[in-house]
Design an enzyme around this catalytic site. Structure first.
Site, PDB file in Angstrom:
ATOM      1  N   HIS A 110       0.797  -1.234   0.000  1.00  0.00           N
ATOM      2  CA  HIS A 110       0.000   0.000   0.000  1.00  0.00           C
ATOM      3  C   HIS A 110       0.830   1.284   0.000  1.00  0.00           C
ATOM      4  O   HIS A 110       0.272   2.374  -0.148  1.00  0.00           O
ATOM      5  CB  HIS A 110      -0.990  -0.023   1.172  1.00  0.00           C
ATOM      6  CG  HIS A 110      -2.340   0.529   0.843  1.00  0.00           C
ATOM      7  ND1 HIS A 110      -3.457   0.321   1.613  1.00  0.00           N
ATOM      8  CD2 HIS A 110      -2.749   1.307  -0.196  1.00  0.00           C
ATOM      9  CE1 HIS A 110      -4.490   0.956   1.072  1.00  0.00           C
ATOM     10  NE2 HIS A 110      -4.091   1.561  -0.023  1.00  0.00           N
ATOM     11  N   ASP A 133      -9.768  -0.206   4.347  1.00  0.00           N
ATOM     12  CA  ASP A 133      -8.578  -0.848   4.919  1.00  0.00           C
ATOM     13  C   ASP A 133      -8.868  -1.253   6.364  1.00  0.00           C
ATOM     14  O   ASP A 133      -9.697  -0.629   7.033  1.00  0.00           O
ATOM     15  CB  ASP A 133      -7.435   0.199   4.902  1.00  0.00           C
ATOM     16  CG  ASP A 133      -6.038  -0.411   4.899  1.00  0.00           C
ATOM     17  OD1 ASP A 133      -5.830  -1.436   5.556  1.00  0.00           O
ATOM     18  OD2 ASP A 133      -5.140   0.178   4.249  1.00  0.00           O
ATOM     19  N   HIS A 135      -6.401  -0.933   8.281  1.00  0.00           N
ATOM     20  CA  HIS A 135      -5.388  -0.045   8.863  1.00  0.00           C
ATOM     21  C   HIS A 135      -5.552   1.383   8.350  1.00  0.00           C
ATOM     22  O   HIS A 135      -6.045   1.586   7.237  1.00  0.00           O
ATOM     23  CB  HIS A 135      -3.984  -0.537   8.479  1.00  0.00           C
ATOM     24  CG  HIS A 135      -3.763  -1.999   8.735  1.00  0.00           C
ATOM     25  ND1 HIS A 135      -3.990  -2.960   7.764  1.00  0.00           N
ATOM     26  CD2 HIS A 135      -3.365  -2.659   9.846  1.00  0.00           C
ATOM     27  CE1 HIS A 135      -3.728  -4.153   8.270  1.00  0.00           C
ATOM     28  NE2 HIS A 135      -3.349  -4.015   9.527  1.00  0.00           N
ATOM     29  N   ASP A 137      -2.886   3.435   7.882  1.00  0.00           N
ATOM     30  CA  ASP A 137      -1.704   3.740   7.065  1.00  0.00           C
ATOM     31  C   ASP A 137      -1.335   5.215   7.129  1.00  0.00           C
ATOM     32  O   ASP A 137      -0.944   5.827   6.129  1.00  0.00           O
ATOM     33  CB  ASP A 137      -1.914   3.291   5.605  1.00  0.00           C
ATOM     34  CG  ASP A 137      -2.034   1.771   5.472  1.00  0.00           C
ATOM     35  OD1 ASP A 137      -1.715   1.045   6.445  1.00  0.00           O
ATOM     36  OD2 ASP A 137      -2.453   1.300   4.399  1.00  0.00           O
ATOM     37  N   HIS A 150       4.512   1.022   4.034  1.00  0.00           N
ATOM     38  CA  HIS A 150       3.097   0.800   3.647  1.00  0.00           C
ATOM     39  C   HIS A 150       2.135   1.198   4.770  1.00  0.00           C
ATOM     40  O   HIS A 150       0.936   1.322   4.505  1.00  0.00           O
ATOM     41  CB  HIS A 150       2.840  -0.661   3.198  1.00  0.00           C
ATOM     42  CG  HIS A 150       2.739  -1.677   4.299  1.00  0.00           C
ATOM     43  ND1 HIS A 150       2.046  -2.856   4.157  1.00  0.00           N
ATOM     44  CD2 HIS A 150       3.263  -1.694   5.549  1.00  0.00           C
ATOM     45  CE1 HIS A 150       2.131  -3.567   5.288  1.00  0.00           C
ATOM     46  NE2 HIS A 150       2.869  -2.890   6.124  1.00  0.00           N
ATOM     47  N   ASP A 237      -7.506  -1.704   0.152  1.00  0.00           N
ATOM     48  CA  ASP A 237      -6.548  -2.678   0.683  1.00  0.00           C
ATOM     49  C   ASP A 237      -7.344  -3.952   0.944  1.00  0.00           C
ATOM     50  O   ASP A 237      -8.337  -3.930   1.690  1.00  0.00           O
ATOM     51  CB  ASP A 237      -5.951  -2.120   1.980  1.00  0.00           C
ATOM     52  CG  ASP A 237      -4.885  -3.014   2.604  1.00  0.00           C
ATOM     53  OD1 ASP A 237      -4.967  -4.246   2.449  1.00  0.00           O
ATOM     54  OD2 ASP A 237      -3.997  -2.466   3.277  1.00  0.00           O
ATOM     55  N   ASP A 239      -6.964  -6.303   2.748  1.00  0.00           N
ATOM     56  CA  ASP A 239      -7.083  -6.724   4.147  1.00  0.00           C
ATOM     57  C   ASP A 239      -8.230  -6.038   4.885  1.00  0.00           C
ATOM     58  O   ASP A 239      -8.494  -6.334   6.063  1.00  0.00           O
ATOM     59  CB  ASP A 239      -5.744  -6.607   4.904  1.00  0.00           C
ATOM     60  CG  ASP A 239      -5.315  -5.177   5.231  1.00  0.00           C
ATOM     61  OD1 ASP A 239      -6.165  -4.290   5.378  1.00  0.00           O
ATOM     62  OD2 ASP A 239      -4.086  -4.956   5.357  1.00  0.00           O
ATOM     63  N   GLU A 282      -2.208  -5.116  -1.733  1.00  0.00           N
ATOM     64  CA  GLU A 282      -1.864  -6.058  -0.657  1.00  0.00           C
ATOM     65  C   GLU A 282      -2.345  -7.493  -0.868  1.00  0.00           C
ATOM     66  O   GLU A 282      -2.426  -8.264   0.091  1.00  0.00           O
ATOM     67  CB  GLU A 282      -2.322  -5.523   0.719  1.00  0.00           C
ATOM     68  CG  GLU A 282      -1.702  -4.174   1.116  1.00  0.00           C
ATOM     69  CD  GLU A 282      -0.281  -4.264   1.692  1.00  0.00           C
ATOM     70  OE1 GLU A 282       0.215  -5.392   1.887  1.00  0.00           O
ATOM     71  OE2 GLU A 282       0.322  -3.194   1.920  1.00  0.00           O
TER      72      GLU A 282
HETATM   73  N1  LIG Z   1      -0.949  -1.399   4.198  1.00  0.00           N
HETATM   74  C1  LIG Z   1      -0.928  -2.150   5.307  1.00  0.00           C
HETATM   75  N2  LIG Z   1      -1.306  -3.401   5.259  1.00  0.00           N
HETATM   76  N3  LIG Z   1      -0.507  -1.551   6.421  1.00  0.00           N
HETATM   77  C2  LIG Z   1      -0.321  -2.191   7.696  1.00  0.00           C
HETATM   78  C3  LIG Z   1       0.292  -1.250   8.683  1.00  0.00           C
HETATM   79  C4  LIG Z   1       0.484  -1.859  10.034  1.00  0.00           C
HETATM   80  C5  LIG Z   1       1.052  -0.930  11.099  1.00  0.00           C
HETATM   81  N4  LIG Z   1       0.113   0.092  11.467  1.00  0.00           N
HETATM   82  C6  LIG Z   1       2.370  -0.292  10.649  1.00  0.00           C
HETATM   83  O1  LIG Z   1       2.453   0.895  10.549  1.00  0.00           O
HETATM   84  O2  LIG Z   1       3.324  -1.006  10.414  1.00  0.00           O
HETATM   85 MN   LIG Z   2      -3.282  -0.488   3.670  1.00  0.00          MN
HETATM   86 MN   LIG Z   3      -4.252  -2.854   5.606  1.00  0.00          MN
END
Ligand SMILES: NC(=[NH2+])NCCC[C@H](N)C(=O)O
Ligand SMILES: [Mn+2]
Ligand SMILES: [Mn+2]
Length: 313
Positions: A110, A133, A135, A137, A150, A237, A239, A282
């Site tokens: 991402h 998402d 998350h 990010d 990411h 994303d 996920d 992702e």
């Molecule tokens: N694009 C993603 N899947 N991001 C996950 C990030 C997880 C966590 N918040 C980090 O900064 O490492």
């Molecule tokens: Mn993401």
């Molecule tokens: Mn994510």
């Protein structure tokens, strides 16, 4: 053949598929294979069947801009490589958008959204972003624990946190009131603070449970696009979906969107007629067993189709 509605795109409606086999924004191998699997699963043909003119220039090769010497800058991992790749992606996505095409970027991790959204905002300064998402990010160079970029593209796009000269090309073009999140459920403490301080609208899984996905998408669009006249960039994303629906991804989090909730978001964004760019990120075909990989790639293709005009009836 359906008639495609996209107010900002001239005829013939064209999708430019930008394959980005890139994994430098996180540590797990395999996410760079995501775009290859999505294309091999027949995505391009499926989009043609929806009535799109589909242009695909092959998967981008980023090896030549990789660098053997890329030590961390502070906590940031692979900073030079990520910067160069996302800068190249910004250029490609921006060029396609300026030609009136709809860039569909297949990731890859991402961090690529730093490039795709830069390209969109360069073309449509008024655009808003719907970020789907688990998350946020939105870690900054200061708040990140993992150092994985990411987890940071949104803060870079907004110009938050310490400035990293290597990323000097990224304009602070994304206003905090022009992004809305759907599906969040794994947000770091530092990210929660950043979301609050900048008054960024987010609909977590709690709100999805409380209001239902239909109402959540309506409220999300009311926030970033009250008059329904701004171009929309959808950054999805995979996920965001529950791991039972999309298991092959690097940072799965339980309690996610159902198959229908994920597709509903895509369908509703398409229905606005305002979509100008789409990311699907992702998908990691190296994680999990063969059946789970197939399931994840298949659901990735169907999310993209839903965002690009496929209807149930
Ligand atoms: N694009 C993603 N899947 N991001 C996950 C990030 C997880 C966590 N918040 C980090 O900064 O490492
Ligand atoms: Mn993401
Ligand atoms: Mn994510």
């Amino acid at each position: 053949m359906t008639s495609l509605t996209c107010k900002f795109l001239p005829d013939p409606k064209t999708i430019a598929v930008v394959g980005c086999p890139f994994s430098g924004g996180q540590p797990k191998v395999g996410v760079d294979k995501g775009p290859i699997h999505l294309v091999e699963a027949g995505l391009l043909t499926q989009l043609k069947e929806l009535g799109w003119n589909v242009q695909f220039d092959g998967h981008h090769q980023f090896e030549e801009i990789s660098t053997a010497d890329d030590p961390p800058i502070g906590k940031l991992k692979n900073p030079r490589f990520v910067s160069r790749v996302t800068k190249a992606v910004a250029q490609v996505v921006g060029d396609h958008a300026k030609k009136g095409q709809l860039p569909l970027t297949l990731g890859g991790d991402h961090s690529l959204a730093m490039g795709t959204i830069s390209g969109t905002l360069d073309t449509y300064p008024d655009a808003c972003v719907v970020w789907v998402d688990a998350h946020a990010d939105i870690n900054t160079a200061d708040s990140t624990d993992s150092g994985n970029i990411h987890g940071m593209p949104v803060s870079f796009l907004m110009g938050l946190g310490s400035k990293i000269p290597e990323f000097g090309w990224v304009k602070s073009a994304l206003r905090p009131d022009r992004i809305v999140y759907i599906g969040l459920r794994d947000v770091d403490a530092g990210e929660k603070r950043i979301l609050k301080e900048n008054d960024i609208k987010a609909f977590s899984m709690h709100e999805v449970d409380k209001y239902g996905i239909g109402k959540v998408v309506e409220m999300a669009l009311d926030h970033v696009n009250p008059k329904r006249d701004r171009p929309i960039h959808l950054s999805f994303d995979v996920d965001a979906l529950d791991p039972s629906v999309a298991p092959s991804t690097g940072t799965p989090v339980r309690g996610g969107l159902t198959f229908r909730e994920g597709h509903y978001i895509c369908e509703a964004i398409y229905e606005t007629g305002l979509l100008v760019a789409l990311d699907l990120m992702e998908v990691n075909p190296s994680l999990a067993d063969e059946e789970s990989v197939k399931q994840t790639v298949t659901v990735g293709c169907s999310l993209v189709r839903s965002a690009l005009g496929e209807t149930l009836l």
